[in-house]
Design a protein around this motif. Sequence first.
Motif, PDB file in Angstrom:
ATOM      1  N   ALA A   1     -38.750  -1.743  12.261  1.00  0.00           N
ATOM      2  CA  ALA A   1     -39.618  -0.700  11.573  1.00  0.00           C
ATOM      3  C   ALA A   1     -41.011  -1.259  11.282  1.00  0.00           C
ATOM      4  O   ALA A   1     -41.062  -2.678  11.069  1.00  0.00           O
ATOM      5  CB  ALA A   1     -38.952  -0.421  10.140  1.00  0.00           C
ATOM      6  N   ARG A   2     -42.066  -0.543  11.693  1.00  0.00           N
ATOM      7  CA  ARG A   2     -43.215  -0.837  11.465  1.00  0.00           C
ATOM      8  C   ARG A   2     -43.871   0.288  10.809  1.00  0.00           C
ATOM      9  O   ARG A   2     -44.647   1.136  11.409  1.00  0.00           O
ATOM     10  CB  ARG A   2     -43.920  -1.260  12.729  1.00  0.00           C
ATOM     11  N   PRO A   3     -43.702   0.432   9.345  1.00  0.00           N
ATOM     12  CA  PRO A   3     -44.240   1.793   8.509  1.00  0.00           C
ATOM     13  C   PRO A   3     -45.789   1.715   8.382  1.00  0.00           C
ATOM     14  O   PRO A   3     -46.420   0.538   8.330  1.00  0.00           O
ATOM     15  CB  PRO A   3     -43.522   1.486   7.371  1.00  0.00           C
TER      16      PRO A   3
ATOM     17  N   THR B   1     -47.875  -5.694  10.736  1.00  0.00           N
ATOM     18  CA  THR B   1     -47.551  -4.323  11.340  1.00  0.00           C
ATOM     19  C   THR B   1     -48.049  -4.322  12.958  1.00  0.00           C
ATOM     20  O   THR B   1     -47.664  -3.468  13.677  1.00  0.00           O
ATOM     21  CB  THR B   1     -47.975  -3.068  10.673  1.00  0.00           C
ATOM     22  N   GLY B   2     -48.945  -5.225  13.416  1.00  0.00           N
ATOM     23  CA  GLY B   2     -49.103  -5.584  14.666  1.00  0.00           C
ATOM     24  C   GLY B   2     -50.461  -4.949  14.787  1.00  0.00           C
ATOM     25  O   GLY B   2     -50.694  -4.202  15.848  1.00  0.00           O
TER      26      GLY B   2
ATOM     27  N   PHE C   1     -52.665   0.498  16.501  1.00  0.00           N
ATOM     28  CA  PHE C   1     -51.198   0.005  16.302  1.00  0.00           C
ATOM     29  C   PHE C   1     -50.592   0.833  17.539  1.00  0.00           C
ATOM     30  O   PHE C   1     -50.966   1.948  17.971  1.00  0.00           O
ATOM     31  CB  PHE C   1     -50.632   0.684  15.028  1.00  0.00           C
ATOM     32  N   PHE C   2     -49.674   0.097  18.012  1.00  0.00           N
ATOM     33  CA  PHE C   2     -49.208   0.708  19.237  1.00  0.00           C
ATOM     34  C   PHE C   2     -47.788   0.024  19.476  1.00  0.00           C
ATOM     35  O   PHE C   2     -47.349  -0.924  19.144  1.00  0.00           O
ATOM     36  CB  PHE C   2     -49.901   0.365  20.311  1.00  0.00           C
ATOM     37  N   GLY C   3     -46.883   0.992  19.872  1.00  0.00           N
ATOM     38  CA  GLY C   3     -45.452   0.521  20.434  1.00  0.00           C
ATOM     39  C   GLY C   3     -44.437   0.951  19.530  1.00  0.00           C
ATOM     40  O   GLY C   3     -44.350   1.691  18.716  1.00  0.00           O
ATOM     41  N   PRO C   4     -43.251   0.477  19.993  1.00  0.00           N
ATOM     42  CA  PRO C   4     -41.792   0.946  19.122  1.00  0.00           C
ATOM     43  C   PRO C   4     -41.929   0.560  17.779  1.00  0.00           C
ATOM     44  O   PRO C   4     -42.742  -0.152  17.147  1.00  0.00           O
ATOM     45  CB  PRO C   4     -40.863   0.327  19.843  1.00  0.00           C
TER      46      PRO C   4
ATOM     47  N   GLN D   1     -41.486   6.950   5.471  1.00  0.00           N
ATOM     48  CA  GLN D   1     -40.058   5.998   5.405  1.00  0.00           C
ATOM     49  C   GLN D   1     -39.323   6.571   6.616  1.00  0.00           C
ATOM     50  O   GLN D   1     -38.151   6.639   6.828  1.00  0.00           O
ATOM     51  CB  GLN D   1     -39.128   6.780   4.151  1.00  0.00           C
ATOM     52  N   GLY D   2     -40.001   6.711   7.987  1.00  0.00           N
ATOM     53  CA  GLY D   2     -39.306   6.876   9.120  1.00  0.00           C
ATOM     54  C   GLY D   2     -39.186   8.280   9.747  1.00  0.00           C
ATOM     55  O   GLY D   2     -38.611   8.469  10.538  1.00  0.00           O
ATOM     56  N   ARG D   3     -39.519   9.137   8.824  1.00  0.00           N
ATOM     57  CA  ARG D   3     -39.142  10.651   9.140  1.00  0.00           C
ATOM     58  C   ARG D   3     -40.109  11.064  10.212  1.00  0.00           C
ATOM     59  O   ARG D   3     -39.705  11.913  10.838  1.00  0.00           O
ATOM     60  CB  ARG D   3     -39.850  11.494   7.702  1.00  0.00           C
ATOM     61  N   LEU D   4     -41.395  10.617  10.352  1.00  0.00           N
ATOM     62  CA  LEU D   4     -42.149  10.826  11.675  1.00  0.00           C
ATOM     63  C   LEU D   4     -42.448   9.750  12.323  1.00  0.00           C
ATOM     64  O   LEU D   4     -43.006   8.885  12.025  1.00  0.00           O
ATOM     65  CB  LEU D   4     -43.405  11.603  11.101  1.00  0.00           C
ATOM     66  N   PRO D   5     -41.788   9.665  13.711  1.00  0.00           N
ATOM     67  CA  PRO D   5     -42.044   8.648  14.554  1.00  0.00           C
ATOM     68  C   PRO D   5     -43.764   8.769  14.953  1.00  0.00           C
ATOM     69  O   PRO D   5     -44.253   9.988  15.304  1.00  0.00           O
ATOM     70  CB  PRO D   5     -41.385   8.900  15.697  1.00  0.00           C
ATOM     71  N   VAL D   6     -44.584   7.447  15.231  1.00  0.00           N
ATOM     72  CA  VAL D   6     -45.677   7.451  15.931  1.00  0.00           C
ATOM     73  C   VAL D   6     -45.924   6.620  17.005  1.00  0.00           C
ATOM     74  O   VAL D   6     -45.183   5.504  16.767  1.00  0.00           O
ATOM     75  CB  VAL D   6     -46.604   7.053  14.793  1.00  0.00           C
TER      76      VAL D   6
END
Length: 403
Positions: free
Chosen positions: A39-41, A65-66, A79-82, A88-93
């Motif tokens: 996870a990378r919030p 977070t990269g 920021f890029f990648g999985p 809290q993870g509800r919307l993927p980016v």
Amino acid sequence: MASHPAPRCSPLRFWRTLACLGTLVLTGSLQAQQPAAPARPLDSLTGENVWQTTADQFQQHFAQTGLQWLSEKRDQARFFGPGLSLWQGRLPVTEALINFSPEGQPTRISLSIFNRGDSNSEFMTREKFEALIEAHRATIGQQLGVPSTERGKDKTTTAAAKAPSVTKDSLTANLKREENGDVLIANVPMVDQGPKGYCAVATAERVFKYYGIPVDQHEMAQVADSSSDGGTSPAKMYEALNKLEGRLRVRVRVIENWDYKTFMDMVGDYNKEAKRADKREVSAAPRDGTIYIDEIYGAMDGEVLKTSRIGRDRSGFGKFQRSITGLIDQGIPVMWGVMLGLLPEPEIPQAAGGHMRLIIGYNLKTNEFLYTDSWGAEHALKRMPIPNAYTMTTGIYYMEPMK
């Protein structure tokens, strides 16, 4: 760019950023099943005080977070990648880009929630895609408590709003002439295409941004029908840019384009030189009516090709050099189509195949072109002997403001 067969904030401010800057880039396809990523919030991006942070504070806060800086000036971070998400993870980016002012504070946040270049299109239908849009729209609206706005209906995206903020005559102010002989266009923004085959559209985005036109690679990919792995054909890229000429108030010009007869003549010249040098000749015979350009180039010896191209076409080589140095002298970067793998290039992410990069300078003392790849800050400025550059060239294009 892959070769192709031939001749075949506050919550309200944050939402406005999403709506007006097109960060809901839902132009892609359903992600293939992948192992769960760490996870990378990015939840802090929606906070009230994010706009008051400095670049140093931003770096410290998101170090785990990269965060990647796209230039040494630190005027844009990525920021890029999985694993990226909001709320809290509800919307993927998929990707987040943050622009910074010269004073070092965030001025704009762009989020790509879903896009064709970084997603797998194998299982996506129109119905699934529309359902995905509605699900994301509902999540965003619920979290922010404000309705969404269709970007296509946003009056800020008119042609006038996207016209160049510079004039052709003003571009020479970006030229730097160094004592070592370098003539370099400064201030060309970096764009990182990531692992996808977006070199052509990312290159176009960099030129547009240099001219002050806020067009991104995902928009260009949609117009040019780019794919993640197949890239963009030169013909489609040129066609797409021509479609945007009037809207964006730029002129698109071709110095050299892929041409069947010219290519076959080049193969013939190569084989004559290969025979003289006791090297293996190559075959350009079609299979099932298709000529596989990558395979032909892959069978060539780069040094033999260099000798044949320059030795048998001195006028073409001279025109190539004069055309590019003349454009650089006007402050105009050159979109440069190449075939990688012919001559050694250490430490590049793509070892072979078609690619597009930008020529942004030259040095006649050292007989080099200065160029840049859209792979991040470490690829911002590189050098290549002009004969090598000519050898690997598959196309030369440029854009200039109409005014």
